[in-house]
Design a protein around this motif. Structure first.
Motif, PDB file in Angstrom:
ATOM      1  N   ALA A  84      41.795  63.277   5.582  1.00 56.10           N
ATOM      2  CA  ALA A  84      41.973  62.889   4.415  1.00 56.10           C
ATOM      3  C   ALA A  84      43.566  62.338   4.492  1.00 56.10           C
ATOM      4  CB  ALA A  84      41.970  63.951   3.300  1.00 56.10           C
ATOM      5  N   ARG A  85      44.360  62.984   5.398  1.00 50.57           N
ATOM      6  CA  ARG A  85      45.810  62.559   5.632  1.00 50.57           C
ATOM      7  C   ARG A  85      46.115  61.135   6.155  1.00 50.57           C
ATOM      8  NH1 ARG A  85      47.446  62.761  10.673  1.00 50.57           N
ATOM      9  NH2 ARG A  85      45.855  63.919  12.362  1.00 50.57           N
ATOM     10  N   LEU A  86      44.856  60.672   6.403  1.00 54.70           N
ATOM     11  CA  LEU A  86      45.105  59.046   6.960  1.00 54.70           C
ATOM     12  C   LEU A  86      44.674  58.185   6.080  1.00 54.70           C
ATOM     13  CD1 LEU A  86      44.404  59.642  10.628  1.00 54.70           C
ATOM     14  CD2 LEU A  86      46.617  59.364   9.772  1.00 54.70           C
ATOM     15  N   CYS A  87      44.316  58.463   4.910  1.00 52.84           N
ATOM     16  CA  CYS A  87      43.453  57.791   3.968  1.00 52.84           C
ATOM     17  C   CYS A  87      43.926  56.568   3.598  1.00 52.84           C
ATOM     18  CB  CYS A  87      42.748  58.476   2.636  1.00 52.84           C
ATOM     19  SG  CYS A  87      44.692  58.664   1.702  1.00 52.84           S
ATOM     20  N   ARG A  88      45.040  56.599   3.708  1.00 53.41           N
ATOM     21  CA  ARG A  88      45.819  55.131   3.110  1.00 53.41           C
ATOM     22  C   ARG A  88      45.613  54.045   4.216  1.00 53.41           C
ATOM     23  NH1 ARG A  88      51.599  55.664   1.512  1.00 53.41           N
ATOM     24  NH2 ARG A  88      52.500  54.198   2.925  1.00 53.41           N
ATOM     25  N   ALA A  89      45.324  54.405   5.364  1.00 49.46           N
ATOM     26  CA  ALA A  89      45.107  53.551   6.524  1.00 49.46           C
ATOM     27  C   ALA A  89      43.791  52.842   6.396  1.00 49.46           C
ATOM     28  CB  ALA A  89      45.055  54.241   7.853  1.00 49.46           C
ATOM     29  N   LEU A  90      42.843  53.625   5.605  1.00 46.56           N
ATOM     30  CA  LEU A  90      41.531  52.980   5.232  1.00 46.56           C
ATOM     31  C   LEU A  90      41.206  52.585   4.077  1.00 46.56           C
ATOM     32  CD1 LEU A  90      39.108  55.829   7.129  1.00 46.56           C
ATOM     33  CD2 LEU A  90      39.991  53.712   8.185  1.00 46.56           C
ATOM     34  N   LEU A  91      42.264  52.518   3.113  1.00 47.70           N
ATOM     35  CA  LEU A  91      42.148  51.808   1.752  1.00 47.70           C
ATOM     36  C   LEU A  91      41.637  50.302   1.801  1.00 47.70           C
ATOM     37  CD1 LEU A  91      45.250  53.111  -0.392  1.00 47.70           C
ATOM     38  CD2 LEU A  91      42.781  53.754  -0.513  1.00 47.70           C
ATOM     39  N   VAL A  92      41.771  49.604   3.028  1.00 37.89           N
ATOM     40  CA  VAL A  92      41.618  48.165   3.238  1.00 37.89           C
ATOM     41  C   VAL A  92      40.040  48.244   3.270  1.00 37.89           C
ATOM     42  CG1 VAL A  92      41.567  48.295   5.799  1.00 37.89           C
ATOM     43  CG2 VAL A  92      41.962  46.114   4.549  1.00 37.89           C
ATOM     44  N   GLU A  93      39.341  49.417   3.805  1.00 33.14           N
ATOM     45  CA  GLU A  93      37.952  49.654   4.099  1.00 33.14           C
ATOM     46  C   GLU A  93      37.159  49.953   2.776  1.00 33.14           C
ATOM     47  OE1 GLU A  93      36.338  48.336   6.447  1.00 33.14           O
ATOM     48  OE2 GLU A  93      37.823  47.478   7.565  1.00 33.14           O
ATOM     49  N   ASN A  94      37.894  51.009   2.307  1.00 30.77           N
ATOM     50  CA  ASN A  94      37.268  51.938   0.995  1.00 30.77           C
ATOM     51  C   ASN A  94      37.796  51.501  -0.506  1.00 30.77           C
ATOM     52  OD1 ASN A  94      35.763  53.628   2.916  1.00 30.77           O
ATOM     53  ND2 ASN A  94      37.964  54.908   3.183  1.00 30.77           N
ATOM     54  N   ASP A  95      38.838  50.703  -0.421  1.00 30.02           N
ATOM     55  CA  ASP A  95      39.103  50.510  -1.724  1.00 30.02           C
ATOM     56  C   ASP A  95      40.068  49.485  -1.792  1.00 30.02           C
ATOM     57  OD1 ASP A  95      40.359  50.550  -4.579  1.00 30.02           O
ATOM     58  OD2 ASP A  95      41.332  52.403  -4.391  1.00 30.02           O
ATOM     59  N   PRO A  96      39.539  48.337  -1.643  1.00 27.99           N
ATOM     60  CA  PRO A  96      40.301  46.876  -1.704  1.00 27.99           C
ATOM     61  C   PRO A  96      41.493  46.726  -2.811  1.00 27.99           C
ATOM     62  CG  PRO A  96      38.029  46.423  -1.111  1.00 27.99           C
ATOM     63  CD  PRO A  96      38.184  47.650  -1.631  1.00 27.99           C
ATOM     64  N   ALA A  97      40.927  47.014  -4.123  1.00 28.29           N
ATOM     65  CA  ALA A  97      42.064  47.118  -4.856  1.00 28.29           C
ATOM     66  C   ALA A  97      43.113  48.024  -4.929  1.00 28.29           C
ATOM     67  CB  ALA A  97      41.286  47.458  -6.324  1.00 28.29           C
ATOM     68  N   GLY A  98      42.894  49.134  -4.338  1.00 32.21           N
ATOM     69  CA  GLY A  98      44.152  50.199  -4.024  1.00 32.21           C
ATOM     70  C   GLY A  98      44.860  49.809  -2.823  1.00 32.21           C
ATOM     71  N   HIS A  99      44.127  49.125  -2.059  1.00 36.77           N
ATOM     72  CA  HIS A  99      44.867  48.613  -0.820  1.00 36.77           C
ATOM     73  C   HIS A  99      45.823  47.552  -1.181  1.00 36.77           C
ATOM     74  CE1 HIS A  99      45.745  46.884   3.199  1.00 36.77           C
ATOM     75  NE2 HIS A  99      45.197  45.616   2.769  1.00 36.77           N
ATOM     76  N   PHE A 100      45.240  46.531  -2.032  1.00 39.88           N
ATOM     77  CA  PHE A 100      46.039  45.401  -2.537  1.00 39.88           C
ATOM     78  C   PHE A 100      47.527  46.119  -3.344  1.00 39.88           C
ATOM     79  CE2 PHE A 100      47.148  42.223  -5.772  1.00 39.88           C
ATOM     80  CZ  PHE A 100      47.700  41.237  -5.211  1.00 39.88           C
ATOM     81  N   ALA A 101      47.125  47.022  -4.183  1.00 42.95           N
ATOM     82  CA  ALA A 101      48.335  47.606  -5.176  1.00 42.95           C
ATOM     83  C   ALA A 101      49.421  48.110  -3.996  1.00 42.95           C
ATOM     84  CB  ALA A 101      47.875  48.557  -5.800  1.00 42.95           C
TER      85      ALA A 101
ATOM     86  N   LEU B  38      45.987  55.624  14.529  1.00 45.55           N
ATOM     87  CA  LEU B  38      45.918  57.031  14.556  1.00 45.55           C
ATOM     88  C   LEU B  38      44.485  57.005  13.887  1.00 45.55           C
ATOM     89  CD1 LEU B  38      49.238  58.805  13.229  1.00 45.55           C
ATOM     90  CD2 LEU B  38      47.837  58.996  15.355  1.00 45.55           C
ATOM     91  N   ALA B  39      44.343  56.265  12.451  1.00 45.74           N
ATOM     92  CA  ALA B  39      42.916  56.490  12.138  1.00 45.74           C
ATOM     93  C   ALA B  39      41.636  55.993  12.957  1.00 45.74           C
ATOM     94  CB  ALA B  39      42.947  55.461  10.687  1.00 45.74           C
ATOM     95  N   MET B  40      41.909  55.050  13.676  1.00 42.52           N
ATOM     96  CA  MET B  40      40.745  54.460  14.652  1.00 42.52           C
ATOM     97  C   MET B  40      40.608  55.780  15.600  1.00 42.52           C
ATOM     98  SD  MET B  40      38.760  52.071  15.622  1.00 42.52           S
ATOM     99  CE  MET B  40      39.463  50.492  14.844  1.00 42.52           C
ATOM    100  N   LEU B  41      41.711  56.161  16.236  1.00 50.01           N
ATOM    101  CA  LEU B  41      41.127  57.396  17.170  1.00 50.01           C
ATOM    102  C   LEU B  41      40.362  58.755  16.608  1.00 50.01           C
ATOM    103  CD1 LEU B  41      44.712  57.478  19.073  1.00 50.01           C
ATOM    104  CD2 LEU B  41      42.380  56.685  19.960  1.00 50.01           C
ATOM    105  N   THR B  42      40.790  58.955  15.228  1.00 49.09           N
ATOM    106  CA  THR B  42      40.313  60.061  14.630  1.00 49.09           C
ATOM    107  C   THR B  42      38.778  59.630  14.433  1.00 49.09           C
ATOM    108  OG1 THR B  42      40.514  59.234  12.457  1.00 49.09           O
ATOM    109  CG2 THR B  42      42.471  60.876  13.684  1.00 49.09           C
TER     110      THR B  42
ATOM    111  N   GLY C 150      33.569  58.466   7.657  1.00 46.01           N
ATOM    112  CA  GLY C 150      33.631  59.993   7.406  1.00 46.01           C
ATOM    113  C   GLY C 150      34.309  60.960   8.289  1.00 46.01           C
ATOM    114  N   ARG C 151      34.462  60.483   9.541  1.00 44.91           N
ATOM    115  CA  ARG C 151      35.557  61.216  10.481  1.00 44.91           C
ATOM    116  C   ARG C 151      36.813  61.292  10.151  1.00 44.91           C
ATOM    117  NH1 ARG C 151      32.361  58.451  14.517  1.00 44.91           N
ATOM    118  NH2 ARG C 151      30.146  59.460  14.996  1.00 44.91           N
ATOM    119  N   CYS C 152      37.520  60.336   9.542  1.00 44.76           N
ATOM    120  CA  CYS C 152      38.855  60.113   9.478  1.00 44.76           C
ATOM    121  C   CYS C 152      39.440  61.236   8.463  1.00 44.76           C
ATOM    122  CB  CYS C 152      39.246  58.697   8.987  1.00 44.76           C
ATOM    123  SG  CYS C 152      40.857  58.515   8.919  1.00 44.76           S
TER     124      CYS C 152
END
Length: 425
Positions: free
Chosen positions: A264-281, A229-233, A260-262
């Motif tokens: 906010a409701r899909l933000c967790r799918a992008l944590l691996v790119e934007n916030d590696p520490a948050g993604h690991f948590a 879903l995130a990729m499509l957006t 920047g196009r994704c």
């Protein structure tokens, strides 16, 4: 409460004040807050930090007051973070990808393979594909692997065997499992950006369309759906324009434009790119939840965490205090850093070493024994995602044969495979 339209109109301090009155305490004294990302947070009594942590099931709790000023902004829900689709933590070992999805991707890969490598040069994924493979095929592969929650596949999973004739060498893994790397989004971006820089706008659009088509197909499986879903957006807005994509000249500029196009409701799918520490948590949270069948899920999670390489000793500080205690018990017993799965067979049996001895990984203190195939695949996927998340955060490498605890879990799934092994890809 968060869904109430008035929530968006409150300031962060006001939201924190409302949440502070709803903190729960369990009989053991732990304080819990249901907050950001629609997930529970546990207060560390030692330093006052809040950690993502699923609460113990079936435990009674009472509501207590708490100073609102002590709540950091990152635990306070925004509102949009409550809309994330949970997806599935299952790996692709055991339950197969639906046949309809695989067939659609097979047709797409065949069409992409007929393109010329001169028109679509391979500028990423060259460690996977032969030099004469066009980047159109790599775009399908990269989208699948980026969208997968945990890209660990049966060695003969039809979804990856369709790429067989294009591969540069056999995929990493062993007789039973392909422990595949999760590529960063920049690898996919590079395929499109290179064509744009070369003045080949139509080719750049074609690659973007292939990525979108692949993501659209992947929506059929919950193991892919959140990131698909995130990729499509990120990609579809480019395809709706009449002019060529204008996402900047460099790979980094295009990556920022995509992210920047994704919404906010899909933000967790992008944590691996934007916030590696948050993604690991979040992967830790998923792992503990996947182990809910155990009497003490945190001890089970600590057993799997023990496989991680942590030469700098930073891992304990990223764990909630309950999980940290379980991990420290293993470390005191010399059972951490046991990621040498290269020396054990994927089905858990020891192998002969070069000097005639038997090489085995240290036996875990707690055996992780999922009760059925679905829960076993969920634990395996969560554990592999956790290992990949740790690698993304620290640079630690995941062994090509998987981490020791994960390889032991494969033994519980092999006899329940719903396909037939035909040899390595």
């Amino acid at each position: 409460m968060v869904a109430d339209p008035r929530w968006q109109g409150l300031s962060v301090p006001d939201r924190a004040h409302v949440l502070a009155a709803r903190i729960l305490v369990t009989p053991d004294g732990d304080r819990w807050l249901f907050g950001a990302h629609a997930r529970w947070h546990l207060l560390d009594p030692a330093d006052g930090r809040w950690h993502l942590a699923p609460p113990p099931r079936g435990t009674r709790a009472r509501q207590v007051g708490h100073p609102a000023a002590a709540l950091p902004g990152e635990v306070v829900p925004h509102g949009w973070d409550f809309h994330a689709e949970p997806g599935s933590t299952q790996s692709f070992i055991g339950p197969d990808v639906p046949e309809g999805l695989t067939e659609q991707l097979r047709v797409l890969v065949r069409a992409c393979g007929r393109r010329s490598e001169l028109d679509f040069p391979l500028t990423a994924f060259d460690e996977i594909f032969a030099t004469d493979v066009p980047s159109t095929v790599a775009a399908v592969w990269g989208t699948i692997m980026w969208c997968a929650y945990a890209p660990a596949f049966d060695g003969n999973e039809r979804l990856i065997t369709v790429f067989g004739e294009y591969l540069r060498r056999s995929l990493p893994g062993d007789e039973w499992v392909r422990w595949l790397p999760a590529p960063p989004l920049i690898d996919l971006v590079r395929l499109v950006a290179e064509r744009q820089r070369a003045g080949q706008a139509r080719s750049a659009l074609r690659l973007a369309a292939i990525i979108a088509d692949t993501a659209q197909i992947l929506l059929l499986d919950t193991r892919f759906r959140p990131r698909a879903l995130a990729m499509l957006t990120m990609v579809e807005p480019v395809l709706r324009r009449a002019e060529p994509p204008q996402d900047g000249d460099g790979d980094g500029a295009m990556l920022r434009a995509w992210l920047g196009r994704c919404p906010a409701r899909l933000c967790r799918a992008l944590l691996v790119e934007n916030d590696p520490a948050g993604h690991f948590a979040h992967t830790l949270y998923d792992l503990v939840e996947a182990l809910a069948f155990m009497p003490d899920p945190r001890r089970g999670a600590a057993t799997l965490l023990a496989d991680l390489s942590d030469s700098k000793g930073t891992l304990p500080g990223r764990l909630d205090h309950r999980l940290r205690m379980a991990y420290e018990e293993l470390r005191a017993a010399g059972l951490t850093g046991t990621s040498a799965a290269e020396s054990t067979q994927p089905d858990g049996f020891p192998v002969q070493t070069g000097n005639g001895g038997v090489s085995v990984a240290p036996a875990p203190v707690v055996e992780v024994a999922p009760p059925d195939r679905a829960s076993g695949a969920a634990v395996l996927g969560a554990a592999y995602a956790m290992g990949l998340g740790w690698g993304r955060l620290t640079g630690a490498k995941v062994p090509q044969r998987g981490l020791a605890g994960q390889s032991a879990l494969v033994r519980r799934l092999v006899h329940e495979r719903d396909d037939h092994h035909t040899g390595p890809v």
